[in-house]
Design a protein around this motif. Structure first.
Motif, PDB file in Angstrom:
ATOM      1  N   ASN A   1       0.862  -1.175   0.000  1.00 25.27           N
ATOM      2  CA  ASN A   1       0.000   0.000   0.000  1.00 25.27           C
ATOM      3  C   ASN A   1       0.906   1.235   0.000  1.00 25.27           C
ATOM      4  O   ASN A   1       1.526   1.557   1.002  1.00 25.27           O
ATOM      5  CB  ASN A   1      -0.877  -0.046   1.256  1.00 25.27           C
ATOM      6  CG  ASN A   1      -1.798   1.153   1.375  1.00 25.27           C
ATOM      7  OD1 ASN A   1      -1.591   2.186   0.712  1.00 25.27           O
ATOM      8  ND2 ASN A   1      -2.818   1.022   2.207  1.00 25.27           N
TER       9      ASN A   1
ATOM     10  N   THR B   1       0.296   4.236   0.026  1.00 26.64           N
ATOM     11  CA  THR B   1      -0.099   5.380   0.859  1.00 26.64           C
ATOM     12  C   THR B   1       0.521   5.236   2.246  1.00 26.64           C
ATOM     13  O   THR B   1       0.955   6.207   2.847  1.00 26.64           O
ATOM     14  CB  THR B   1      -1.636   5.437   1.021  1.00 26.64           C
ATOM     15  OG1 THR B   1      -2.217   5.277  -0.263  1.00 26.64           O
ATOM     16  CG2 THR B   1      -2.081   6.742   1.644  1.00 26.64           C
ATOM     17  N   SER B   2       0.547   4.004   2.731  1.00 26.63           N
ATOM     18  CA  SER B   2       1.032   3.828   4.100  1.00 26.63           C
ATOM     19  C   SER B   2       2.517   3.474   4.156  1.00 26.63           C
ATOM     20  O   SER B   2       3.126   3.586   5.206  1.00 26.63           O
ATOM     21  CB  SER B   2       0.201   2.778   4.832  1.00 26.63           C
ATOM     22  OG  SER B   2       0.189   1.572   4.112  1.00 26.63           O
TER      23      SER B   2
HETATM   24  C1  LIG Z   1      -3.642   2.189   2.384  1.00 29.64           C
HETATM   25  O1  LIG Z   1      -3.231   2.895   3.535  1.00 29.64           O
HETATM   26  C2  LIG Z   1      -4.031   4.032   3.812  1.00 29.64           C
HETATM   27  C3  LIG Z   1      -3.366   4.791   4.953  1.00 29.64           C
HETATM   28  O2  LIG Z   1      -3.092   3.953   6.038  1.00 29.64           O
HETATM   29  C4  LIG Z   1      -5.441   3.586   4.113  1.00 29.64           C
HETATM   30  O3  LIG Z   1      -6.248   4.709   4.398  1.00 29.64           O
HETATM   31  C5  LIG Z   1      -5.989   2.818   2.925  1.00 29.64           C
HETATM   32  O4  LIG Z   1      -7.254   2.303   3.225  1.00 29.64           O
HETATM   33  C6  LIG Z   1      -5.063   1.666   2.556  1.00 29.64           C
HETATM   34  N1  LIG Z   1      -5.501   1.087   1.303  1.00 29.64           N
HETATM   35  C7  LIG Z   1      -5.724  -0.193   1.148  1.00 29.64           C
HETATM   36  C8  LIG Z   1      -6.142  -0.659  -0.196  1.00 29.64           C
HETATM   37  O5  LIG Z   1      -5.593  -1.005   2.078  1.00 29.64           O
END
Ligand SMILES: *[C@@H]1O[C@H](CO)[C@@H](O)[C@H](O)[C@H]1NC(C)=O
Ligand SMILES: *[C@@H]1O[C@H](CO)[C@@H](O)[C@H](O)[C@H]1NC(C)=O
Ligand SMILES: *[C@@H]1O[C@H](CO)[C@@H](O)[C@H](O)[C@H]1NC(C)=O
Length: 792
Positions: A214, A216-217
């Motif tokens: 992921n 984003t994280s």
């Molecule tokens: C990826 O990480 C972000 C931040 O922690 C979160 O909001 C998001 O739901 C995650 N995406 C997935 C596909 O797990």
């Protein structure tokens, strides 16, 4: 209240079913149950038609796939996760059990090793429970000492902008360095400097099991989204930073053990763990790049060395002259919990330092209970007592009736405006505070369970909160229960006292620090040493708040963490200083210097205590003792070990020649080794004998050891024997006369004992020591004797 956890459980299960179904659809049925394996190949057997080893590996994979399932060549190639060529020869790939079996039958395949997933070893990780600036960091502050040395940190990456990693006044990168700064997401190649001279990241193994990361994280680059790697790297080699503190706590100068040493980071840990195939790739790259020390604050379960990628990678590293230190693990205080136990690794447990962060609980009845915290926000009103509540039933803490303050488990009607008592376990300590805060609580008392004992870990809580020991927790619960029965309202407050220095006793073995005996090789005492690992201040990234809780919006340059993860890089930094002072020392000589000069007496002048019980600690808790940086610089004598000695050790541990080859990459001949005796004869700086009583009356064994003079050319060492209670120990000769530096002399230690009364399946452990001294140097080896009674 009860329905919400069970609902989320069903929900999770549902998602799991759906994704499994998708995976089956997307691939052939033979794909199900695929796992990552690490495959060792007889490197010299490569037929010349293959240009590179990788081509050959691809072809090997293709050949077994045609016998199981036909695949396009492209698909096979993409299944190779990593190829290895320095500390290991081979590759990793995702295979079905059948494919793994087929591969094993090929004549040039030596071993097919199933992958383990490892975890970083801070006590922050919920799987387990929960520094000081080292006194000696100033040791060589003004010189360029250590600046030619490179410490490789295999961890979660790094936050390169931290002041701890500035390259002010550092000379050019050492010419021997062959590593690189591999850029990636939010990590341009220019992120490296003359301090951080290398950065790489390995994620194929992680994604092969967990799917795409992921982004984003976490960062697809060496940048640290967790904090652990930034913290450990700065403990090993952080520059001097002043002023440093976390939310006002532990104010002062921050510095790593080897402030001038260079850093190279190898990111292998991602959300979901650190995968063996990636860890081995990091070892392979680090040794090829030219690191001098590898620091690994990561661990898993103990398996035989030929199945243990950390042991295999570390062997190749040590053969190349690279010192490897690894965390002992946080599975203490129980016995047999130590991990990373190979004799060519230096295994580091955790001790406390003489600094504390007291935050005491005051109950309505006037009782004060000791606690610790590094909460830095607005406190509770001075002099005021607040209502206090416990959601579990009396006697909780370990059973069903405990109150763990899990997400969604607290009734706001109960928590609102109150200090909530939570029991330790399952979720992280700071996460419990988050749950209390969201439910409207104004404070939290975190109580240890019986298993955690009295060991306390300070956290950067997001609300006024403190941690208390098992007995304190019990007293608080009893107080609340008694008050409720007498229809009065229980009250309490938390008094934050800031940072206290000069704490006695210190060091104390941290409760969580993993303990011996060594589950794989009882003849080798583990852990080797302890180093500071409780409440250690070090650098921290901007991506995460100091509590590690997602809702924590605070940002800090430094954070205070605990774990054997924090102890390990102290020893890594120290090893770099020792190598700088003694460039010709082998990794085993460096380890010997650390072990034979370690101390077991605290700042009261008494044997170190064990935090979990308050009792005196033992060799299985601290190994040779607590590291002593200055003394390790000049140990007088060292117990050196060559690759050949390790092979003899493996032979005498009854490993097959094929198993040994997996570790050493060479065919082994065990015929000579068997004559040399037993596994305990490895020239280790500590001595451990294991007797099986089997109805015997008398038992005896002997150890042969060889010491190398690294002190004064003309020196005479005399032995002092402190025999384990009730045993007869002799050393021959009892005097060693050296006439030059580098000279080696051997001695024989004989241990004799009578059988002791033991119930079937139980054991008795006694310890003593052998001490060589020339009047100037003191060279101490613990001697441990374990007597075991056969189970019925
Ligand atoms: C990826 O990480 C972000 C931040 O922690 C979160 O909001 C998001 O739901 C995650 N995406 C997935 C596909 O797990
Ligand atoms: C350790 O302490 C506990 C409780 O404080 C005590 O019951 C036990 O006997 C002690 N053990 C040793 C070995 O001293
Ligand atoms: C190896 O095998 C021999 C013979 O069976 C046995 O005596 C010895 O204790 C074993 N050593 C180890 C380390 O298991």
């Amino acid at each position: 209240m009860a329905s919400s956890p069970s609902f989320s459980l069903i929900h999770l299960f549902f998602i799991a079913i759906v994704s499994a179904a998708v995976a089956t659809d997307a691939s052939s049925s033979s794909n199900s149950g695929k796992k990552t394996f690490i495959i060792q190949v007889q490197q010299e057997s490569k037929p010349s038609i293959f240009q590179t080893h990788k081509h050959w590996y691809e072809s090997s994979l293709a050949s077994i796939l045609t016998s199981t399932q036909t695949k396009s060549h492209d698909e096979d190639a993409s299944r190779i996760l990593h190829t290895y060529e320095t500390v290991f020869h081979g590759f990793s790939a995702k295979l079905s059990p059948l494919e793994a079996h087929e591969l094993q039958t090929l004549s040039h395949i030596i071993a097919v090793i199933p992958e383990q997933v490892r975890h970083v070893q801070t006590t922050r990780s919920p799987e387990f429970l929960g520094l000081r600036k080292a006194d000696n960091a100033g040791l060589l502050k003004e010189s360029d000492f250590g600046s030619d040395l490179v410490i490789g940190v295999i961890d979660t990456g790094i936050w390169p902008e931290r002041q701890s990693f500035n390259d002010h006044d550092l000379g050019p990168v050492p010419p021997k360095w062959k590593g690189r700064c591999v850029g990636g997401k939010e990590f341009p190649e220019a992120s490296c400097n003359r301090k951080l001279i290398g950065a790489r990241y390995f994620y194929n193994g992680y994604e092969a099991t967990n799917g795409k990361m992921n982004e984003t994280s976490e960062y697809r680059s060496p940048r640290d989204s967790d904090g652990h790697g930034t913290h450990t790297a700065s403990i090993a080699a952080g520059r001097y930073v002043f002023p440093a503190s976390t939310l006002g706590y532990a104010r002062g100068v921050a510095a790593g053990m080897a402030p001038k040493a260079r850093l190279a980071v190898y990111k292998v840990c991602w959300n979901g763990g650190c995968f063996d195939s990636d860890i081995l790739a990091a070892f392979d790259a680090a040794v090829a790049d030219g690191v001098d020390v590898i620091s690994l604050s990561v661990g898993g379960v103990v398996v035989p060395y030929y199945l243990d990628v950390i042991a295999i990678g570390a062997f190749g590293a040590s053969e190349a002259g690279v010192f490897v230190s690894a965390s002992a693990g946080n599975g203490g205080p129980g016995g047999l919990t130590v991990t990373n136990v190979a004799p060519w690794v230096t295994t580091v447990g955790a001790g406390t330092i003489d600094r504390d962060f007291p935050a005491d609980v005051k109950l309505g009845n006037g009782r004060i209970i000791h606690g610790v915290s590094i909460y830095g926000g607005p406190g509770l009103a001075p002099g005021r007592l607040y209502p206090i509540v416990y959601a579990g039933t009396e006697g909780g803490g370990d059973g069903y009736s405990s109150s763990l303050c899990l997400e969604g488990s607290l009734d706001p009607k109960m928590a609102k405006g109150r200090i909530v008592v939570c029991d330790r376990g399952i979720n992280s300590r700071a996460a419990k505070g988050d749950v209390v805060k969201k439910a409207g609580g104004i404070g939290m008392i975190l109580a240890n369970g019986v298993f955690d004992g009295e060991g306390l870990v300070a956290d950067c809580h997001i609300l006024p909160a403190t941690s208390v020991g098992a007995s304190g927790g019990e007293e608080i619960r009893r107080y609340i229960s008694a008050a409720s029965k007498s229809k009065s309202s229980p009250t309490a407050t938390i008094i934050f006292k800031g940072t206290k220095l000069g704490i006695r006793p210190a060091p104390v073995v941290a409760s969580f620090s993993a303990r011996g005996p060594n589950p794989e090789s009882p003849e080798i005492l583990k852990p080797d040493v302890i180093a500071p690992g409780l409440n250690i201040l070090a650098a921290w990234p901007d991506k995460v708040g100091p509590s590690g809780v997602p809702s924590d919006g605070r940002r800090t340059e430094f954070n205070i963490l605990s774990g054997t993860s924090m102890a390990c890089p102290h020893v890594s930094g120290l090893a770099a200083l020792l190598k700088a002072a003694h460039p010709d020392w082998s990794p085993a000589a460096v380890k010997s210097a650390l072990l034979t000069t370690a101390y077991t007496v605290d700042n009261r002048g008494k044997t170190m205590l064990d935090e979990s019980t308050g009792n005196v600690s033992s060799v299985f808790d601290y190994g040779s003792g607590h590291v002593h940086p200055q003394k390790a610089m000049d140990p007088g004598l060292v117990y050196d070990i060559s690759t050949y000695d390790y092979v003899n050790f493996l032979c005498n541990s009854n490993y097959t020649t094929q198993n040994i080859q997996v570790i050493t990459r060479k065919g082994a001949d065990c015929s000579g080794a068997k004559k040399a005796g037993h596994a305990g004869n490895l020239n280790y700086p500590s001595l451990s004998a294991v007797f099986q009583q089997y109805g015997k009356h008398k038992m005896s064994t002997h150890f042969i050891r060889t010491v190398t003079n690294v002190g004064d050319p003309n020196s005479v060492y005399k032995v002092t024997i402190n025999p384990p209670k009730g045993m007869v120990v002799t050393v021959q000769p009892d005097k060693l006369s050296f006439s030059r530096v580098g000279q080696k002399l051997s001695f024989l230690t004989r241990v004799q004992t009578r059988a002791v009364k033991l119930s079937p399946g139980s054991s008795s452990i006694k310890s003593g020591s052998i001490v060589w001294s020339d009047g100037k140097h003191t060279v101490t080896s613990p001697l441990v004797v374990t007597m075991m009674q056969q189970p019925l």
